[in-house]
Design a protein around this motif. Sequence first.
Motif, PDB file in Angstrom:
ATOM      1  N   ASP A 146      -0.771  -5.097  14.854  1.00  0.00           N
ATOM      2  CA  ASP A 146       0.166  -5.551  13.816  1.00  0.00           C
ATOM      3  C   ASP A 146      -0.387  -6.699  12.988  1.00  0.00           C
ATOM      4  O   ASP A 146       0.331  -7.256  12.154  1.00  0.00           O
ATOM      5  N   SER A 147      -1.666  -7.076  13.196  1.00  0.00           N
ATOM      6  CA  SER A 147      -2.188  -8.265  12.515  1.00  0.00           C
ATOM      7  C   SER A 147      -3.482  -8.014  11.756  1.00  0.00           C
ATOM      8  O   SER A 147      -3.997  -8.925  11.096  1.00  0.00           O
ATOM      9  N   SER A 148      -4.039  -6.810  11.859  1.00  0.00           N
ATOM     10  CA  SER A 148      -5.232  -6.422  11.098  1.00  0.00           C
ATOM     11  C   SER A 148      -4.958  -5.103  10.396  1.00  0.00           C
ATOM     12  O   SER A 148      -4.236  -4.249  10.922  1.00  0.00           O
ATOM     13  N   ILE A 149      -5.558  -4.935   9.224  1.00  0.00           N
ATOM     14  CA  ILE A 149      -5.310  -3.725   8.441  1.00  0.00           C
ATOM     15  C   ILE A 149      -6.585  -3.323   7.709  1.00  0.00           C
ATOM     16  O   ILE A 149      -7.329  -4.177   7.211  1.00  0.00           O
ATOM     17  N   ILE A 150      -6.859  -2.029   7.687  1.00  0.00           N
ATOM     18  CA  ILE A 150      -7.956  -1.463   6.902  1.00  0.00           C
ATOM     19  C   ILE A 150      -7.355  -0.396   5.999  1.00  0.00           C
ATOM     20  O   ILE A 150      -6.750   0.562   6.479  1.00  0.00           O
ATOM     21  N   ALA A 151      -7.506  -0.588   4.698  1.00  0.00           N
ATOM     22  CA  ALA A 151      -7.018   0.387   3.715  1.00  0.00           C
ATOM     23  C   ALA A 151      -8.219   1.019   3.037  1.00  0.00           C
ATOM     24  O   ALA A 151      -9.226   0.351   2.786  1.00  0.00           O
ATOM     25  N   PHE A 152      -8.123   2.306   2.736  1.00  0.00           N
ATOM     26  CA  PHE A 152      -9.251   2.963   2.087  1.00  0.00           C
ATOM     27  C   PHE A 152      -8.788   4.160   1.282  1.00  0.00           C
ATOM     28  O   PHE A 152      -7.747   4.765   1.570  1.00  0.00           O
ATOM     29  N   LYS A 153      -9.552   4.451   0.265  1.00  0.00           N
ATOM     30  CA  LYS A 153      -9.357   5.702  -0.461  1.00  0.00           C
ATOM     31  C   LYS A 153     -10.700   6.414  -0.540  1.00  0.00           C
ATOM     32  O   LYS A 153     -11.746   5.798  -0.785  1.00  0.00           O
ATOM     33  N   LEU A 154     -10.678   7.701  -0.278  1.00  0.00           N
ATOM     34  CA  LEU A 154     -11.886   8.506  -0.289  1.00  0.00           C
ATOM     35  C   LEU A 154     -12.063   9.080  -1.687  1.00  0.00           C
ATOM     36  O   LEU A 154     -11.186   9.777  -2.202  1.00  0.00           O
ATOM     37  N   GLY A 155     -13.194   8.763  -2.296  1.00  0.00           N
ATOM     38  CA  GLY A 155     -13.413   9.116  -3.684  1.00  0.00           C
ATOM     39  C   GLY A 155     -13.763  10.580  -3.889  1.00  0.00           C
ATOM     40  O   GLY A 155     -14.043  11.326  -2.952  1.00  0.00           O
TER      41      GLY A 155
ATOM     42  N   LEU B  63       0.827  -1.207   0.000  1.00  0.00           N
ATOM     43  CA  LEU B  63       0.000   0.000   0.000  1.00  0.00           C
ATOM     44  C   LEU B  63       0.865   1.262   0.000  1.00  0.00           C
ATOM     45  O   LEU B  63       0.568   2.226  -0.722  1.00  0.00           O
ATOM     46  N   GLU B  64       1.905   1.272   0.807  1.00  0.00           N
ATOM     47  CA  GLU B  64       2.776   2.449   0.848  1.00  0.00           C
ATOM     48  C   GLU B  64       3.457   2.670  -0.499  1.00  0.00           C
ATOM     49  O   GLU B  64       3.612   3.819  -0.939  1.00  0.00           O
ATOM     50  N   THR B  65       3.853   1.593  -1.154  1.00  0.00           N
ATOM     51  CA  THR B  65       4.447   1.717  -2.484  1.00  0.00           C
ATOM     52  C   THR B  65       3.474   2.371  -3.458  1.00  0.00           C
ATOM     53  O   THR B  65       3.877   3.096  -4.367  1.00  0.00           O
ATOM     54  N   ALA B  66       2.171   2.128  -3.238  1.00  0.00           N
ATOM     55  CA  ALA B  66       1.139   2.702  -4.104  1.00  0.00           C
ATOM     56  C   ALA B  66       0.685   4.081  -3.638  1.00  0.00           C
ATOM     57  O   ALA B  66      -0.287   4.629  -4.189  1.00  0.00           O
ATOM     58  N   GLY B  67       1.335   4.645  -2.630  1.00  0.00           N
ATOM     59  CA  GLY B  67       1.018   6.003  -2.207  1.00  0.00           C
ATOM     60  C   GLY B  67       0.029   6.121  -1.069  1.00  0.00           C
ATOM     61  O   GLY B  67      -0.427   7.229  -0.750  1.00  0.00           O
ATOM     62  N   TYR B  68      -0.306   5.018  -0.416  1.00  0.00           N
ATOM     63  CA  TYR B  68      -1.216   5.073   0.731  1.00  0.00           C
ATOM     64  C   TYR B  68      -0.453   5.556   1.967  1.00  0.00           C
ATOM     65  O   TYR B  68       0.700   5.175   2.191  1.00  0.00           O
ATOM     66  N   VAL B  69      -1.118   6.376   2.783  1.00  0.00           N
ATOM     67  CA  VAL B  69      -0.500   6.997   3.947  1.00  0.00           C
ATOM     68  C   VAL B  69      -0.966   6.277   5.211  1.00  0.00           C
ATOM     69  O   VAL B  69      -2.158   6.048   5.408  1.00  0.00           O
ATOM     70  N   HIS B  70      -0.006   5.956   6.077  1.00  0.00           N
ATOM     71  CA  HIS B  70      -0.341   5.289   7.330  1.00  0.00           C
ATOM     72  C   HIS B  70      -0.946   6.280   8.314  1.00  0.00           C
ATOM     73  O   HIS B  70      -0.404   7.368   8.540  1.00  0.00           O
ATOM     74  N   LEU B  71      -2.078   5.912   8.907  1.00  0.00           N
ATOM     75  CA  LEU B  71      -2.724   6.713   9.944  1.00  0.00           C
ATOM     76  C   LEU B  71      -2.521   6.039  11.288  1.00  0.00           C
ATOM     77  O   LEU B  71      -2.812   4.856  11.447  1.00  0.00           O
ATOM     78  N   ASN B  72      -2.019   6.789  12.258  1.00  0.00           N
ATOM     79  CA  ASN B  72      -1.812   6.286  13.610  1.00  0.00           C
ATOM     80  C   ASN B  72      -3.093   6.495  14.406  1.00  0.00           C
ATOM     81  O   ASN B  72      -3.583   7.626  14.516  1.00  0.00           O
ATOM     82  N   GLU B  73      -3.628   5.435  14.988  1.00  0.00           N
ATOM     83  CA  GLU B  73      -4.892   5.543  15.726  1.00  0.00           C
ATOM     84  C   GLU B  73      -4.766   6.420  16.966  1.00  0.00           C
ATOM     85  O   GLU B  73      -5.777   6.898  17.495  1.00  0.00           O
ATOM     86  N   ARG B  74      -3.569   6.636  17.447  1.00  0.00           N
ATOM     87  CA  ARG B  74      -3.371   7.437  18.655  1.00  0.00           C
ATOM     88  C   ARG B  74      -3.268   8.935  18.361  1.00  0.00           C
ATOM     89  O   ARG B  74      -3.185   9.742  19.290  1.00  0.00           O
ATOM     90  N   GLU B  75      -3.287   9.285  17.096  1.00  0.00           N
ATOM     91  CA  GLU B  75      -3.124  10.681  16.719  1.00  0.00           C
ATOM     92  C   GLU B  75      -4.373  11.199  16.004  1.00  0.00           C
ATOM     93  O   GLU B  75      -5.239  10.424  15.591  1.00  0.00           O
ATOM     94  N   THR B  76      -4.448  12.514  15.846  1.00  0.00           N
ATOM     95  CA  THR B  76      -5.542  13.128  15.093  1.00  0.00           C
ATOM     96  C   THR B  76      -5.365  12.827  13.606  1.00  0.00           C
ATOM     97  O   THR B  76      -4.249  12.872  13.080  1.00  0.00           O
ATOM     98  N   TRP B  77      -6.472  12.519  12.947  1.00  0.00           N
ATOM     99  CA  TRP B  77      -6.417  12.236  11.515  1.00  0.00           C
ATOM    100  C   TRP B  77      -6.863  13.453  10.710  1.00  0.00           C
ATOM    101  O   TRP B  77      -7.783  14.185  11.101  1.00  0.00           O
ATOM    102  N   HIS B  78      -6.237  13.634   9.568  1.00  0.00           N
ATOM    103  CA  HIS B  78      -6.645  14.659   8.603  1.00  0.00           C
ATOM    104  C   HIS B  78      -6.789  13.964   7.252  1.00  0.00           C
ATOM    105  O   HIS B  78      -5.806  13.711   6.566  1.00  0.00           O
ATOM    106  N   THR B  79      -8.026  13.632   6.911  1.00  0.00           N
ATOM    107  CA  THR B  79      -8.297  12.941   5.650  1.00  0.00           C
ATOM    108  C   THR B  79      -9.055  13.874   4.717  1.00  0.00           C
ATOM    109  O   THR B  79      -9.714  14.815   5.156  1.00  0.00           O
ATOM    110  N   GLU B  80      -8.956  13.595   3.429  1.00  0.00           N
ATOM    111  CA  GLU B  80      -9.614  14.448   2.440  1.00  0.00           C
ATOM    112  C   GLU B  80     -10.009  13.631   1.228  1.00  0.00           C
ATOM    113  O   GLU B  80      -9.474  12.530   0.992  1.00  0.00           O
ATOM    114  N   ALA B  81     -10.951  14.154   0.455  1.00  0.00           N
ATOM    115  CA  ALA B  81     -11.385  13.495  -0.776  1.00  0.00           C
ATOM    116  C   ALA B  81     -10.187  13.289  -1.691  1.00  0.00           C
ATOM    117  O   ALA B  81      -9.360  14.187  -1.868  1.00  0.00           O
ATOM    118  N   GLY B  82     -10.083  12.100  -2.251  1.00  0.00           N
ATOM    119  CA  GLY B  82      -8.959  11.759  -3.101  1.00  0.00           C
ATOM    120  C   GLY B  82      -7.779  11.175  -2.338  1.00  0.00           C
ATOM    121  O   GLY B  82      -6.821  10.687  -2.940  1.00  0.00           O
TER     122      GLY B  82
END
Length: 428
Positions: A58-67, A30-49
């Motif tokens: 370390d054993s479960s993962i949720i990846a997403f892109k906002l359209g 995912l990182e190779t494809a440009g996905y950014v890791h979000l830390n659950e302990r920190e504030t998130w700043h997400t945006e469309a696109g």
Amino acid sequence: MREELNQGLIDFLKASPTPFHATASLAMRLETAGYVHLNERETWHTEAGGRYYVTRNDSSIIAFKLGKRPPLEGGLRMVGAHTDSPCLRVKPQPELQRHGFLQLGVEVYGGALLAPWFDRDLSLAGRVTFRRDGKVESQLIDFLVPIAIIPNLAIHLNREANQGWAINAQNELPPILAQVAGDERYDFRALLADQLGREHGLNADAVLDYELSFYDTQDAAVIGLNADFIAGARLDNLLSCFAGLQALLHSADDESCFLICTDHEEVGSSSCCGADGPMLEQVLRRVLPQDEDFVRVIQKSLLVSADNAHGVHPNYADRHDGNHGPKLNAGPVIKVNSNQRYATSSETAGFFRHLCLAEEVPVQSFVVRSDMGCGSTIGPIISSQLGVRTVDIGLPTFAMHSIRELAGSHDLEHLVKVLTAFYATELF
């Protein structure tokens, strides 16, 4: 395309001997494809696109892109799978020294088919927690090479072996790692400390704990006279994780898309990072509108729960309903159960069938025999927690929960094609 996908799956399986390694491998891709890791302990700043991923334990993962299209208009397209597989886990105080041999006590994780674990070249991998310079740290390890084996008892000493016998997990499954001489004593945690040094250059003060699994070192492979099959460990359910990842990475950017790969499905999913835990809803609530709008988004969404299906075995065809025997290399299977062991409804099954027809992908159906019990998936769990419409599907396989499973070499391409289309298609 087919050969490239199959080789990609083989490489992914090799890199993923445990759920921890599978999650790390998915995150790297995912990182190779440009996905950014979000830390659950920190504030998130997400945006469309934006493209993001979250891990837990370390054993479960949720990846997403906002359209580009707001979720409140188009809903979410979600694909769910699981990272864990039945295996043998090392006990906390595992050292056994009997009759001049070093063995490790193991616990059976999940509904493993035990007989195939005998006479296999086994290695060991997982997560180790240790103290270094007064701080507690964790690191993944993988011995890579064969270090253990569970030898069968010769038929001369077990004349009833071919008539079947009950395997005693406590007495018969501890693998042999070495011969020991005299009063020599092995300290397993010291062995792990040495491995941390060899593999990562870490000098641990003390190994505090670990979650380690034995695995078969034989690589997955495309096999058969006409290369019809893929044989390998952990096809259930890393096959679906890999297919979902490929679909997500090659999907269009208009719609909001999620890939959910959670741990502990094989033991019920009830954990902080399992499908029966709060992880998915907590992630969704951090990136979606709240209150009434959250419910509106969920009701416009669809989950494809992807987990392997039972293909009809030529030697055991009577274990299937005569009209519902999925064939290898004949496309993904829609799984149906009237007692809600699968979350499929007529509407969601119809939508998935519509997708397959539109993409010219063959599609099949599976219903368990009426006189047999039915397994389940993360589909009903997520569906009941979120209230999201769900269809349970999967690729047909043989030897599910064995140390080495078998799938069709054409089916991965089928599944990736239809899941890629799903991530871009208008929902009903």
